[in-house]
Design a protein around this motif. Structure first.
Motif, short mmCIF file in Angstrom:
data_model
loop_
_atom_site.label_atom_id
_atom_site.label_comp_id
_atom_site.label_asym_id
_atom_site.label_seq_id
_atom_site.Cartn_x
_atom_site.Cartn_y
_atom_site.Cartn_z
N THR A 11 0.83 -1.20 0.00
CA THR A 11 0.00 0.00 0.00
C THR A 11 0.87 1.25 0.00
O THR A 11 0.53 2.26 -0.64
CB THR A 11 -0.95 0.03 1.21
OG1 THR A 11 -0.21 0.15 2.43
CG2 THR A 11 -1.83 -1.21 1.26
N ARG A 32 -5.78 -5.05 -1.12
CA ARG A 32 -7.22 -5.17 -0.83
C ARG A 32 -7.68 -6.62 -0.94
O ARG A 32 -8.43 -7.12 -0.09
CB ARG A 32 -8.03 -4.30 -1.79
CG ARG A 32 -7.96 -2.81 -1.53
CD ARG A 32 -9.05 -2.09 -2.30
NE ARG A 32 -8.99 -2.34 -3.74
CZ ARG A 32 -8.29 -1.62 -4.61
NH1 ARG A 32 -7.56 -0.61 -4.17
NH2 ARG A 32 -8.31 -1.91 -5.89
N TYR A 55 -13.24 -2.21 7.36
CA TYR A 55 -11.87 -2.25 7.87
C TYR A 55 -11.85 -1.95 9.38
O TYR A 55 -11.12 -2.59 10.14
CB TYR A 55 -10.99 -1.26 7.13
CG TYR A 55 -10.81 -1.57 5.66
CD1 TYR A 55 -10.41 -2.83 5.25
CD2 TYR A 55 -11.04 -0.60 4.69
CE1 TYR A 55 -10.24 -3.13 3.91
CE2 TYR A 55 -10.88 -0.89 3.34
CZ TYR A 55 -10.48 -2.14 2.95
OH TYR A 55 -10.32 -2.43 1.62
N LEU A 109 -5.42 0.43 4.47
CA LEU A 109 -6.48 0.33 3.47
C LEU A 109 -7.56 1.36 3.73
O LEU A 109 -8.12 1.93 2.78
CB LEU A 109 -7.05 -1.09 3.47
CG LEU A 109 -6.10 -2.17 2.96
CD1 LEU A 109 -6.69 -3.56 3.21
CD2 LEU A 109 -5.78 -1.99 1.48
#
Length: 715
Positions: free
Chosen positions: A310, A326, A388, A379
């Motif tokens: 990420t 993801r 999340y 994320l």
């Protein structure tokens, strides 16, 4: 193929070779760096433009009273007391410097241990986080002493290391040999995980810089980044791929993450190039394509790689990195997650949906949850999806909070490694010198890091967790207090103590909040609809003194194992309840016979008298975050063999559909029922479905309906 021995399995052998050492190593006053003033600003890694949501610096959120603060205080006592020279012993010995009579911590952190040095990196983070939280000058003095000593070790290795490192930026607690051997594909346990250790040291140094302003820490880490680039940039990708695929020896922690963060601070292209050397191509490509090849892979070897991806997306714009991260998260959360939020068995990710089939005494390595929470945060910064934070709350409350023993210690972090999910298991603590001992030191001094986030434009505040805390947001002139007894049930109150203005206040509506979620502002109920698993937004011009109250009543509920719906866990709101029992076989519970028209567990699982404690089937159910050495059952076997309503039995077997859900499961999922008539209508409808699917005979269908008529259930 036989799996190599786990690191946890070797711990006992390593620990047996280490003699205990008294806590007598003080920091020499002459070498202690002066503490920064309490007003010194942190120097966080800059938030990239790809983030639509940003965290607050750790020192802008202060925990209030409650169980989280009590657990934190236990770790703060350890942080204050544990001698810096014991942490430094392995580094000084490797650099040929005086160890000042100090013995290494033990566990894997021994004079001959192949992972030595990793614990020191975690300890740097512990002290940096503790200082950011408390602003205690003694903690800053200890941290600066550690950093100065590591700088001396780095310089000594460059000047007269034996053997001399290939680059003057090298810093480790063992010679460069492990890194060289990895390049010829040497396997564990001949070598352990050299870049894993490197990551912990670099991460601790960056925390020392970003959380306390220590400039030397950044200088040391930058030199280490140069050394990593000098070693790896010359290797072809095929060689790197083979290195990173080796079990444990190729484990590199979050090297790609820490190098990307280093690049954000230094702007040096070599550091970003070095981060990309840690692309684990086969797994990266599979996850980017949403192909699940995780079965049999080492959990904590791979989870932090995706947090690094990420960050590489942030700096390169390569969408494959973000997509892979993801998809990986979705392959773990849900299909491979136990009820407490942890994953894996014996450090290994098992097949999708293999939950009941893998319950044992070695589930849920605590390191893995530590890293899954980090990935969830990253994320969310890109896509603020409540899922999340739902997972974050589960893992934080039921695994991380539960992982610190409720006992004082100045010699051990007293944290868990594996957390068994099998019947009648016991949590083990201590873990000095292990991976989970290291991440465990960090876990309990950063509880507040995800309570609040802000939108990138500064116009919205996300309230993610309902923990007692105070947020200071100087750019907006805001001070907001949150009072809460979380994880206990109760009203949460947010108060604007200072400042105000136009602001979107985004309140997380937890996915478990199916019993209602109500909000008032200064006593006035708000009409905004609250959908579990989303955020409710309050937009207004806030004033000092404004009070927002949030109520989300807890309900008892079961969660079924994906591979066997009869294997279940019991929750009260977000809190995992475990049965206290000495037996080591599954306990069997039946609930439906006690149900009223409300269709909930309240008639069969009754409050004991203490908060979050219940009784059922003669057993005490306790919240799992109470961390002791009692035997517990996080899962039980559900047995509802006959269709029965109260005292009215039909004599008909409670047969299941192909998906494992029984007649009574499907019926009571329609509850609550407004009246006896509504209940009877539902029984007839579901019984007719069972008849049409060949699960009931006509006579059985009629017997079930007749029993429901006789039942006359109360509300």
């Amino acid at each position: 193929m036989t799996q190599p021995p786990s690191r946890r399995g070797l711990l006992g052998l390593a620990a047996a070779s280490v003699a205990a050492a008294p806590l007598t190593y003080a920091i020499p006053a002459a070498q202690a760096a002066p503490a920064l003033p309490a007003s010194a600003a942190a120097l966080p890694v800059p938030a990239p433009p790809t983030w639509s949501v940003q965290p607050f610096p750790l020192d802008q959120i202060v925990l209030g009273d409650g169980v989280f603060r009590r657990k934190r205080d236990l770790m703060l006592e350890f942080a204050r007391s544990y001698p810096a020279d014991r942490i430094l012993a392995v580094f000084r010995a490797n650099a040929g410097l005086d160890t000042r009579g100090a013995q290494p911590p033990g566990g894997w952190e021994t004079a001959g241990g192949n992972l030595r040095g990793h614990f020191g990196g975690h300890f740097l983070t512990l002290i940096a986080q503790a200082y950011a939280d408390t602003r205690e000058a003694a903690l800053k003095t200890k941290l600066d002493y550690l950093v100065t000593a590591l700088g001396e070790c780095q310089q000594a290795l460059a000047d007269h290391g034996s053997p001399r490192p290939s680059h003057p930026g090298f810093l480790a607690a063992y010679p460069e040999t492990q890194f060289i051997l990895l390049e010829s594909y040497t396997t564990y346990p001949t070598i352990w995980a050299p870049y894993y250790t490197c990551h912990k040291i670099m991460h601790g140094l960056l925390d020392a810089h970003t959380l306390t302003g220590n400039q030397q820490a950044l200088t040391i880490a930058s030199k280490m980044g140069d050394w990593v680039h000098s070693r790896l940039s010359r290797l072809p990708q095929a060689q790197l791929d083979r290195m990173w695929s080796i079990y444990i020896a190729g484990e590199y922690g979050g090297m790609n993450e820490v190098l990307a963060d280093l690049y954000a601070l230094t702007g040096r292209a070599e550091h970003l190039a070095a981060a990309r050397c840690f692309d684990n191509t086969a797994l990266l490509d599979a996850c980017a394509d949403n192909r699940d090849i995780l079965d049999g892979r080492h959990a904590n070897q791979h989870i932090p790689q995706f947090t690094g991806y990420t960050r590489l997306f942030d700096h390169t714009g390569t969408t494959k990195y973000a997509t892979a991260a993801r998809n990986f998260w979705g392959m773990v959360v849900g299909p491979r997650t136990y009820s407490l939020g942890g994953t894996g068995q014996g450090e290994i990710l098992r097949a999708r949906n293999a939950i009941a089939a893998t319950l044992a005494d070695n589930n849920a390595e605590t390191c893995a949850t530590y890293n899954m929470l980090k990935l969830s945060r990253q994320l969310f910064f890109h896509t603020p999806d409540a899922a999340y934070m739902d997972y974050y709350e589960r893992g934080l409350t039921n695994h991380i909070l539960a992982s610190r023993r409720d006992a004082r210690s100045t010699t051990s972090p007293e944290v868990t490694y594996f957390v068994g999910m099998g019947p009648g298991v016991v949590r083990g603590y201590d873990n000095t010198g292990t991976c989970c001992g290291g991440t465990g030191m960090e876990n309990h001094t950063k509880y507040q890091d995800s309570v609040y986030f802000r939108s990138a434009d500064g116009n919205a505040l996300y309230v993610n967790l309902y923990l007692a805390s105070t947020l200071r947001w100087p750019e907006r002139g805001l001070v907001i207090d949150q009072s809460s007894d979380y994880p206990a049930e109760g009203v949460r109150t947010l108060t604007f103590r200072e400042g105000g203005g136009s602001l979107d206040l985004k309140l997380r509506v937890p996915s478990w909040a199916t019993g209602g979620f109500t909000v008032t502002v200064n006593g006035v109920p708000q009409s905004a609809g609250a959908v579990p698993g989303s955020y409710l937004t309050l937009s207004r011009n806030w004033q000092p003194g404004d009070r927002i109250t949030v109520s989300a009543p807890y309900r008892l509920r079961v969660e079924r194992a994906l591979d066997d719906p009869t294997v279940q866990s019991l929750f009260h709101g977000p809190v995992l309840l475990v049965a206290r029992s000495q037996t080591t076989t599954f306990r069997t519970f039946s609930f439906y016979k006690d149900f009223t028209l409300q269709g909930d567990l309240a008639a069969s699982v009754r409050p004991e008298g203490r908060p979050l404690h219940f009784t059922t089937h003669g057993l005490t159910l306790a919240p799992f975050h109470i961390a002791d050495t009692a035997r517990y059952h996080a899962y039980f076997k559900r047995s509802e063999p006959v269709v029965v309503f109260g005292t009215a039995t039909s004599g008909v077997p409670n047969r299941a559909r192909p998906d494992g859900l029984t007649f009574l499961d499907v019926l009571w999922a329609r509850a609550p029922f407004a009246s006896q008539g509504a209940f009877l209508d539902a029984v007839r409808a579901v019984a007719d479905t069972w008849l049409s699917q060949g699960l009931f005979s006509r006579a059985e269908r009629d017997a079930v309906v007749a029993a429901s008529v006789r039942a006359n259930l109360r509300r």
